[in-house]
Design an enzyme around this catalytic site. Structure first.
Site, short mmCIF file in Angstrom:
data_model
loop_
_atom_site.label_atom_id
_atom_site.label_comp_id
_atom_site.label_asym_id
_atom_site.label_seq_id
_atom_site.Cartn_x
_atom_site.Cartn_y
_atom_site.Cartn_z
N THR A 12 0.80 -1.23 0.00
CA THR A 12 0.00 0.00 0.00
C THR A 12 0.83 1.28 0.00
O THR A 12 0.30 2.35 -0.24
CB THR A 12 -0.93 0.03 1.24
OG1 THR A 12 -0.13 -0.15 2.41
CG2 THR A 12 -1.97 -1.08 1.17
N GLY A 13 2.12 1.17 0.28
CA GLY A 13 2.98 2.36 0.32
C GLY A 13 3.30 2.89 -1.07
O GLY A 13 2.82 2.37 -2.07
N VAL A 15 6.09 2.88 -2.81
CA VAL A 15 6.81 1.93 -3.65
C VAL A 15 5.93 0.70 -3.94
O VAL A 15 5.89 0.19 -5.06
CB VAL A 15 8.14 1.50 -2.99
CG1 VAL A 15 8.78 0.33 -3.74
CG2 VAL A 15 9.10 2.68 -2.94
N ARG A 113 21.15 -4.77 2.81
CA ARG A 113 22.10 -4.33 1.78
C ARG A 113 23.55 -4.45 2.20
O ARG A 113 24.44 -4.62 1.38
CB ARG A 113 21.82 -2.87 1.42
CG ARG A 113 20.70 -2.70 0.44
CD ARG A 113 20.55 -1.24 0.06
NE ARG A 113 19.15 -0.94 -0.25
CZ ARG A 113 18.59 0.24 -0.06
NH1 ARG A 113 19.29 1.24 0.45
NH2 ARG A 113 17.34 0.43 -0.37
N CYS A 152 17.41 4.36 -3.82
CA CYS A 152 16.94 4.96 -5.09
C CYS A 152 17.89 6.02 -5.63
O CYS A 152 18.00 6.21 -6.84
CB CYS A 152 15.54 5.54 -4.91
SG CYS A 152 15.39 6.65 -3.52
N GLY A 183 9.98 9.51 -2.61
CA GLY A 183 11.05 8.77 -1.96
C GLY A 183 10.87 8.65 -0.45
O GLY A 183 11.42 7.76 0.18
N GLU A 205 20.64 9.00 4.12
CA GLU A 205 20.76 8.89 2.67
C GLU A 205 22.21 9.05 2.19
O GLU A 205 22.67 8.31 1.32
CB GLU A 205 19.89 9.97 2.03
CG GLU A 205 19.63 9.76 0.55
CD GLU A 205 18.49 8.80 0.30
OE1 GLU A 205 18.00 8.17 1.27
OE2 GLU A 205 18.09 8.65 -0.87
N LYS A 208 24.33 6.03 2.68
CA LYS A 208 23.97 4.97 1.73
C LYS A 208 24.62 5.20 0.38
O LYS A 208 25.21 4.30 -0.22
CB LYS A 208 22.45 4.88 1.58
CG LYS A 208 21.73 4.31 2.79
CD LYS A 208 20.21 4.31 2.56
CE LYS A 208 19.46 4.03 3.88
NZ LYS A 208 18.04 4.38 3.76
N ARG A 238 15.57 17.38 -0.28
CA ARG A 238 14.21 17.06 -0.72
C ARG A 238 13.61 18.29 -1.38
O ARG A 238 13.64 19.39 -0.80
CB ARG A 238 13.37 16.70 0.50
CG ARG A 238 12.00 16.18 0.17
CD ARG A 238 12.01 14.76 -0.33
NE ARG A 238 12.45 13.81 0.69
CZ ARG A 238 12.79 12.55 0.42
NH1 ARG A 238 12.73 12.07 -0.81
NH2 ARG A 238 13.20 11.75 1.38
N HIS A 245 14.36 11.66 -9.06
CA HIS A 245 15.50 12.24 -8.34
C HIS A 245 16.49 12.84 -9.35
O HIS A 245 16.93 12.17 -10.28
CB HIS A 245 16.24 11.15 -7.55
CG HIS A 245 15.50 10.66 -6.34
ND1 HIS A 245 14.32 11.19 -5.90
CD2 HIS A 245 15.81 9.67 -5.45
CE1 HIS A 245 13.92 10.56 -4.80
NE2 HIS A 245 14.80 9.63 -4.50
#
Lengths: 360, 360, 360, 360
Positions: A12-13, A15, A113, A152, A183, A205, A208, A238, A245
């Site tokens: 439902t999100g 993504v 990850r 992403c 995002g 972020e 990552k 943002r 992006h």
């Protein structure tokens, strides 16, 4: 060809919705199960989702009942493969449980990850890393496995770096991102926070981007990944954009190259997904735009052909000589963060795993 | 104290409006004349201006008749000083004409910034460059003179660089900007171009940032400016923000410094305008913010005390060690592009010129 | 004059923040206590609030410790008066508890608006309704009392209707609203929901507008309010604006009047708060704008003089003859939803209650 | 079937671009010629257009040379039919010239809408008005003709009114619009004007809505149109939405009807374009949405099936009993202003004219 029965976790999100949208037209996969948090459990998908993509979700999925995160449900529906758009906090243990129970899991979560035996994949960049699956299964005594994808933001950037890395070498990358609202998830950014504003911070972020890049450009050494030897620094923001992006990159290369040479190398880039003709693989994974003011998120985020691969190509523009870096190039890179950067990438990972016989 | 009679040229544009707003509360200056393009000539200011700041322009200026660009008008009103927010195409020759006729011109236009005998000023950064005025008057046999200011994007950036440059040395600066709509003028960016979008290009902007920085950090050598020896590269973007340019900076310093040391040097920075207690000079020209997600344009663009200096301080946040640059620091910088970066800066330049006796 | 010690309940939300901002400059009130939900309890105000107004909250309040919703705290700090910006679910019982314990409560919540013995106040419109306080105290055997204000949307509308109602009579009002994000609270509207969009629904809003208008324009009958006899229909929308509700009104009057007459009646409107010279009362409660494209939220929401009353005036523009209604007039009305429509109104209510000796 | 060779006049503007986009996939039409203002003349279409729809214009049109407004060009390319998206100032005389020279002109301009012998068409609403073409040709001794369409705002509204008008009668309509940026053309609304704002004025729009509605719902009387007898009042606003006009409507019907009955009548509505199975005709011209917060511009503007008819359906939601009007209903209506409200409508008009043999 056999159609694989798939489950989407976290459906439902923002993504999760892209998974549903992209899979609804996919020739290899049928969405049999949608799972989400307790709040939605037992209700019809269309009744609980804040569908932000268009007027309504695809008809067949709209009618599905949202199931709890429970392995028994998967068995009941004879699911072949699980796509995970779960929040990282939940993803960690549930994905392990799934893999242990024999399911291949193509995950968009960051939970695994950093595990040395879990592949972080961009099929065009590091198809060889898929071999980690064997290491992983052996290490963990699992019948199934987890394959992940990068953040992403990292995805778009590393797609654009790969051909440059191979052709000219890269010593240093400095990147500032302007990232889309989607995002952060549907409720991630309050409108009162972003109206007439930019938020110069996205939790976790930058780390990552700085770490995953090295793993992605690294080499499989039979047992794990030898990280690439380059330096990366990121600053993440943002902005008021729905999807897409945009990244401002400065690259110090090992060898000098003219912008035209870089453009050519990028335009000509093809890799294993293109050779295998995978359904979600864009004919040209990188599209070099000539307009002096491109790429732009609203105009270019859906780049990619054929129809099924829309949003899977990365757009690059404004390739310029950099006046401050040795063998320097600067350029703008755009990618669709919930397609190439999330749901589409996971699906492409699953396609590659199938083509490479990791999923039967 | 005597009040100076001033004229604002280009008074209806987005920078022109800031001049009117800021001057209306200024203790030293009275706006006697407003000049604008032919289209507006002869009409009341409030009837031709698309006043974007609030409900209506200050009362005394609202009633003024817009005059044509004509030196005789200045004589008629006994003007002491001219502020120019003219478009560069027009500014070039008219500003020269004014200076020749004896008027001091504090200009926001880029037309004369590259002239070797024209000072490009940020009073906190290069107050000594004002001495170029003498060179200029002598060279050109003028009674008046032109003093300019840098591009709005350069201004915020160089303010933040100056204390670092002085304390630790700077070898290289890599900057990506996210610039406000008002920087392009009232009709500059169509709403259809920017909705759900970022435009990764601003004509001529990157060159200005790369060049002007070297002049600003340079030294007056008795005859001209010896440019600073550092490398600068910029990538400039337009985002959906009304006012306030946000800049993501990566700095390679000559000597290593911890983020806390950089923060301290920035916080403690004061310069000649503060010592002279100039009306538009903010008590602290640089404000270091602690919030992990700051500075933000909507929240922080009006930084600066006292009341008259609101929008004149530059906000810096997220000072971090840079993992990719030698002695590297990364940080976010915000400045109000039409106050510190334009109208407010010109007024501060005029104040400094008065304090230094170049205007009597 | 004595300064009243006040407590703000719900101090961290979007209305709570306006209370803090407005009270920090208020000559009659000192904020001694801030209360909020358990999540924030025990922490410093500045550390828990997502301050959306500017760079940071007023210094004195910033340092206060957030207290739980507990009457004993009020006693400890010797509070005279409570302002409530609590969510309605919580407001209902806690406000009653406060009034029972002897505190005057000026509330922005909707919980008690429909109670027949609770005044719903716009001081310029129905100052006489304050007499309900006596009925309320007697009915409920309370030492304190609750005074409320209408919904933010109703407020702007009824302010503009009142002079027309008194001068020409009103039979019918048809209103479509375009409401600001802040009306939904800081996290109320996700940015992904509103980007490139309008949301044509606000839960419960239309009923509030349709009902409260009749109570506000009604008369105190010694025991309760006799509702006004007119018809109201509303359709409410959320638009991408930070602050300021804009309303498109169509009015069927009892007697015909030219737009100029309506404009005059609106411009000349003054009432008890103006006569009493209350600090938050704008000199002119209604400002009629002449521009053909006004009022506009960003430009006109801060209408109101003097300084303390900024945002307390209602702006009206585009007063036109209506071609479809009998004795019809159409016009646009704008009011600041968290100032005149919320925090500012509550403060004005408290001022009126003090002036009328309901608070000592 | 023969393909008609068409010319698009005003092809570079925001409506012109929609013509190009929609016609590129159309089974009956081939774009042979694009015409635009002198500024663009002689250049390649893709080089002069600020294509705002996606990454780039359709390939075949991208390569066309932009031609001047010159009838000889049409002859040279053997054009069958002209679509006009010209600004009204230019459209008036050039469209007449075209019709005189024998060309059928399907126009989006307002220049001829008030001419008594020019049909203003919404094919689902007033297909019979096409007979005015004969009157027009006879009156003016033309071989060709002009067929127009209503203002984009009127279109959505009257589509939704038509089935209600036929089933229950309508006495009065009160409408407030929230209109998209694209309605003003690419450079029509500066971003600085609309950021954090609503503009409550659109020049000439309210009059158009109030007048055109009566003509559209009127009847062809053999010689002209007898206007419908109802009252309409409008108030028009510009909001920050790319495409899609949202309208808040209050309707006084002649006979009472429950919201469910109105919904049914709207859902079941079909007309001549559906019967003729015209390519641009949506299967269901009106779609009634059940969500309490719908229709929303970003989500619902592309309503319409099949693929070619996307954006041609009108969405209606929130059908409610009106508490203030006799036999009153209120509802929200959304239509895509540059598809159903402009380019798509013109193409549908041309299709109808072909089906009705006015074009051969």
């Amino acid at each position: 060809m056999k159609k694989y029965k798939v489950c989407v976790c976290g459906a439902t999100g923002s993504v999760g919705q892209r998974f549903i949208q992209l899979l609804s037209k996919h020739p290899w996969f049928d969405v049999e199960v949608v799972m989400a948090s307790e709040r939605s459990e037992g209700k019809k998908y269309e009744d609980v989702v804040s569908w932000f993509i268009s007027d309504k979700p695809p008809e067949d999925v709209a009618e599905l009942t949202v199931e709890p995160l429970d392995i028994n449900v998967l068995k009941k529906y004879d699911v072949d493969l699980v796509f995970s758009a779960l929040p990282s906090a939940v993803a960690g243990s549930f994905e392990e449980e799934l893999a242990k129970a024999g399911y291949p899991v193509a995950s968009n979560a960051s939970a695994h990850r950093k595990d040395p035996d879990v592949p972080v994949m961009i099929p065009e960049v590091n198809a060889d890393h898929m071999q980690l699956i064997e290491v992983q299964k052996k290490n963990r005594k699992w019948d199934g496995f987890i394959v992940t994808e990068p953040n992403c933001t990292t995805t778009g950037m590393v797609m654009a770096l790969k051909p440059i890395y191979d052709s000219f070498g890269i010593k240093r990358v400095i990147v500032t991102t302007m990232q889309a609202l989607s995002g952060a998830g549907y409720r991630g950014v309050p409108s009162m926070a972003i109206i007439d504003n930019v938020i110069p911070y996205i939790k976790g972020e930058e780390e990552k981007v700085e770490n995953e890049t090295l793993k992605l450009l690294g080499k499989f050494n039979g047992n794990g990944i030898t990280y690439a030897d380059l330096k990366v620094t990121a600053s993440c923001n943002r902005v008021f954009v729905l999807d897409g992006h945009l990244e401002s990159m400065f690259i110090e290369m090992e060898r000098s190259a003219e912008p035209e040479e870089v453009a050519e190398v990028l335009s000509n880039f093809k890799a294993e997904p293109q050779e295998l003709n995978l359904p979600m693989a864009p004919k040209n994974p990188i599209i070099v735009l000539e307009g002096e003011d491109r790429p732009q998120p609203r105009l270019d985020r859906w780049a990619g052909e054929p129809e099924l691969a829309r949003g899977m190509a990365v757009s690059v523009g404004r390739i310029r000589k950099d006046p401050a870096l040795e063998n320097g190039i600067k350029m703008m890179v755009l990618s669709h963060n919930t397609v190439r950067g999330a749901a589409g990438e996971s699906i492409l990972n699953a396609e590659l795993a199938i083509a490479q016989k990791y999923i039967s």
